[in-house]
Design a protein around this motif. Structure first.
Motif, short mmCIF file in Angstrom:
data_model
loop_
_atom_site.label_atom_id
_atom_site.label_comp_id
_atom_site.label_asym_id
_atom_site.label_seq_id
_atom_site.Cartn_x
_atom_site.Cartn_y
_atom_site.Cartn_z
N SER A 15 0.38 -1.32 0.11
CA SER A 15 -0.10 -0.19 0.01
C SER A 15 1.02 1.76 -0.24
N ASN A 16 1.86 1.49 0.62
CA ASN A 16 3.00 2.65 0.65
C ASN A 16 3.40 2.74 -0.01
N TYR A 17 3.80 2.07 -1.32
CA TYR A 17 4.57 1.90 -2.91
C TYR A 17 3.71 2.78 -3.88
N ILE A 18 2.18 1.93 -3.50
CA ILE A 18 1.17 2.18 -4.50
C ILE A 18 0.88 3.67 -4.43
N GLY A 19 0.53 3.87 -3.00
CA GLY A 19 -0.15 5.61 -2.87
C GLY A 19 1.40 5.96 -2.88
N LEU A 20 2.69 6.06 -2.95
CA LEU A 20 3.20 6.65 -3.75
C LEU A 20 3.69 7.76 -4.75
N VAL A 21 2.64 6.50 -6.19
CA VAL A 21 2.37 7.01 -7.10
C VAL A 21 1.14 7.87 -7.56
N PRO A 22 1.84 9.03 -8.18
CA PRO A 22 1.27 10.28 -8.66
C PRO A 22 -0.36 9.92 -9.47
N LYS A 23 -1.32 10.62 -9.53
CA LYS A 23 -2.28 9.79 -11.10
C LYS A 23 -1.49 10.24 -12.10
N GLY A 24 -2.15 9.69 -12.85
CA GLY A 24 -1.77 9.93 -14.67
C GLY A 24 -1.34 8.43 -14.99
N ASP A 25 -0.57 8.84 -15.87
CA ASP A 25 -0.47 7.55 -17.10
C ASP A 25 0.56 6.85 -16.09
N VAL A 26 0.76 5.80 -15.62
CA VAL A 26 1.09 5.58 -15.25
C VAL A 26 2.77 4.93 -15.93
N ILE A 27 2.73 4.57 -17.27
CA ILE A 27 3.82 3.90 -18.23
C ILE A 27 4.62 5.03 -18.47
N GLU A 28 3.77 6.51 -18.60
CA GLU A 28 4.83 8.19 -18.84
C GLU A 28 5.74 8.43 -17.23
N ILE A 29 4.46 7.64 -15.60
CA ILE A 29 5.22 7.97 -14.68
C ILE A 29 6.81 7.17 -15.23
N LEU A 30 6.89 5.90 -14.92
CA LEU A 30 7.49 5.04 -14.95
C LEU A 30 8.95 5.28 -16.22
N SER A 31 8.50 6.09 -17.61
CA SER A 31 9.55 6.79 -18.01
C SER A 31 9.71 7.55 -17.62
N ASN A 32 9.15 8.47 -17.06
CA ASN A 32 9.86 10.23 -16.81
C ASN A 32 11.09 9.89 -15.05
N GLN A 33 10.24 8.67 -14.28
CA GLN A 33 11.23 8.80 -13.16
C GLN A 33 12.35 7.84 -13.60
N VAL A 34 13.06 7.00 -14.15
CA VAL A 34 13.91 6.97 -14.56
C VAL A 34 15.37 7.78 -14.66
N GLU A 35 14.91 9.46 -15.32
CA GLU A 35 15.40 9.50 -15.64
C GLU A 35 15.28 10.62 -14.39
N ASP A 36 14.75 11.01 -13.74
CA ASP A 36 14.66 11.69 -12.44
C ASP A 36 15.36 10.75 -11.25
N THR A 37 15.59 9.82 -11.43
CA THR A 37 16.35 8.84 -10.28
C THR A 37 17.71 8.53 -11.19
N ILE A 38 18.13 8.65 -12.75
CA ILE A 38 19.44 8.96 -12.91
C ILE A 38 20.00 10.38 -12.80
N ALA A 39 18.93 11.67 -12.29
CA ALA A 39 19.97 12.64 -13.00
C ALA A 39 20.32 12.86 -11.03
N LEU A 40 19.52 12.23 -10.26
CA LEU A 40 19.51 12.15 -8.62
C LEU A 40 20.61 11.67 -8.48
N LEU A 41 21.41 10.55 -9.22
CA LEU A 41 22.31 10.36 -8.76
C LEU A 41 24.46 10.00 -9.48
N GLU A 42 23.79 10.12 -11.27
CA GLU A 42 24.92 9.85 -11.44
C GLU A 42 26.29 10.52 -11.48
N GLY A 43 26.29 11.56 -10.99
CA GLY A 43 26.98 12.13 -10.74
C GLY A 43 27.90 12.49 -9.42
#
Length: 177
Positions: A15-43
């Motif tokens: 439930s906690n994991y699912i509750g963190l997912v924002p409303k919207g197209d989950v495919i788009e969310i998955l595609s975008n969030q990987v880029e956010d994680t990479i941007a956070l950690l790549e440096g």
């Protein structure tokens, strides 16, 4: 086509994991969030990516390896259940997976590249599903779960660990600057 899973479609543990997912197209969310994680950690430096905030905690590299392993397991579950598998799918011991993996011998870039490829595979699988497959339920780790719940668990699991990295790793007084 896409709707959030209902409570009876997954173990309450998720439930906690699912509750963190924002409303919207989950495919788009998955595609975008990987880029956010990479941007956070790549440096991150080697010292930073090898940091752990407690003696029994994972390094940031191990967290990234864990995310990749978990996504692979969840992707397999998505595939199996979407295709109508009726056999109960096994659980997995995430602690043993991390313990037995060489994540700390990899660079953070290698781990992020690996994660990105696995995420791309997950997204392509999800995009290929027909609408009725999203509603299919199966059994994984002795619990009923739907495909759409698994998709949301993948998205929420990444967000959960990204939050932990930001709060407990980057927020630690011992984190190397």
């Amino acid at each position: 086509m896409y709707q959030r899973p209902e409570k009876g479609e997954y173990n309450p543990y998720y439930s906690n994991y699912i509750g963190l997912v924002p409303k919207g197209d989950v495919i788009e969310i998955l595609s975008n969030q990987v880029e956010d994680t990479i941007a956070l950690l790549e440096g991150l430096t080697e010292e930073q990516s090898s940091f752990k905030y407690g003696p029994d905690k994972w390094t940031i590299k191990e967290v990234m390896g864990h995310l990749t392993d978990t996504e692979r397991v969840m992707g397999y579950r998505i595939l199996c259940i979407a295709r109508g598998e009726t056999v109960s799918l096994p659980g997995y011991d995430d602690q043993a997976y991390v313990k037995n993996a060489p994540f700390n011998k990899c660079s953070i870039k290698e781990l992020l590249d690996h994660f990105k490829v696995v995420r791309q595979s997950t997204v392509e699988l999800i995009k290929s599903l027909e609408s009725d497959a999203w509603l299919r339920c199966g059994t994984a780790n002795n619990d009923k779960v739907s495909v759409r719940a698994l998709v949301n668990i993948v998205a929420g699991h990444e967000l959960h660990h990204r939050n932990i990295i930001q709060e407990r790793y980057f927020g630690s007084e011992q984190y190397p600057k």
